[in-house]
Design an enzyme around this catalytic site. Sequence first.
Site, short mmCIF file in Angstrom:
data_model
loop_
_atom_site.label_atom_id
_atom_site.label_comp_id
_atom_site.label_asym_id
_atom_site.label_seq_id
_atom_site.Cartn_x
_atom_site.Cartn_y
_atom_site.Cartn_z
CB CYS A 132 -0.91 -0.01 1.22
SG CYS A 132 -1.87 1.50 1.37
CB CYS A 135 -0.68 2.39 4.17
SG CYS A 135 -2.11 1.77 3.34
CG ASP A 136 3.11 0.85 4.49
OD1 ASP A 136 2.71 1.27 5.59
OD2 ASP A 136 2.85 -0.29 4.06
#
Length: 301
Positions: A132, A135-136
């Site tokens: 992701c 997200c990261d």
Amino acid sequence: MKKVDILIVGAGPGGMSAAQYGARAGYSTLVLDPMGPGGQLLYIDAIENYPGLGETSGYLLSEAMEKQCASFGVEMDYGAVSSISKEGNLFVSQTDIGEVESKAVILATGASHRHLGVKGEEEYRGKGVSYCATCDGPFFRGKKVVVAGGGDTALTDALYLSKLCSTVTIVHRREEFRAQKALQDKIAKVGNISTVMGRNIVEIKGDGSSVKEVVLDGGETIEADGVFVFIGTVPNSSLVERIAKTENGFVVTDDSMETTLPGLFASGDVRNTTFRQVVTAASDGAKAAHGADEYIRKNNL
Ligand code: NAP
């Protein structure tokens, strides 16, 4: 036992679209999702091809869909569904909020990230291996990352990562990308994105606590602090076994989104379809709710 007209399993765009169409047609409609509303929308940084919206984010679009559902009286709750069975003309589902009886069920459970299945992938998951970008990605600000894959997700997310990371190297197993031409044109213009075509990642190596490099078939290595794997998805379709599915597990439906079990419909990425977009999931949801409406009326439920 809770009784509703339509139970929708999954609150991504395929589920929320079905829910608002169902509720707007006058049916009591319950949506259950253990993660709450949004589904894969929440992983999309920028959406620029949803008709009428210009550029928006997956989060904002999800929020707008959720509000629209609420305005039509959809009941949305956190919770997983562990089984669905048909008893006579009605469905009985075991869920985290108890047993739910419904006249129709719409399966909108989406799909999950496919894994490379190479040495080091599981060991370094969360220590440099990610599925992701939104997200990261921020953890890799100013760092070198490798993106695995050649589809729309790989290229879209490589573009996103290129704004944060020092370099982005896309490794794709074939000589041609699968992604849309518009995305290919975009990445070609970005200075810190490079591509390695016709090669496979065979190992992800690190120092025990973080990723250091990826190894390609042929033995070469690419220095990397992070590896983002975007090589497609596998459908979350194991909840209902005795219905027709493709060999990869995608649920087969007719034009009204009905599965081979009458009254059970499917919508979005879990369904066997040729093109998976937010707009196609939303379209599936509308058709599934319409199909459920016809099914309920035809059977005088
Ligand atoms: P996808 O279209 O299935 O592409 C997966 C990519 O990963 C392909 O390039 C495939 O290679 C590669 N791949 C698959 N298995 C692999 C393996 N074991 N090892 C190495 N490479 C592997 O998946 P996606 O990119 O996640 O897209 C999913 C759907 O969402 C698509 O319908 C896509 O159009 C849609 N989407 C649209 C947008 C947009 O419109 N902006 C953005 C994101 C996603 P091959 O090409 O060789 O098969």
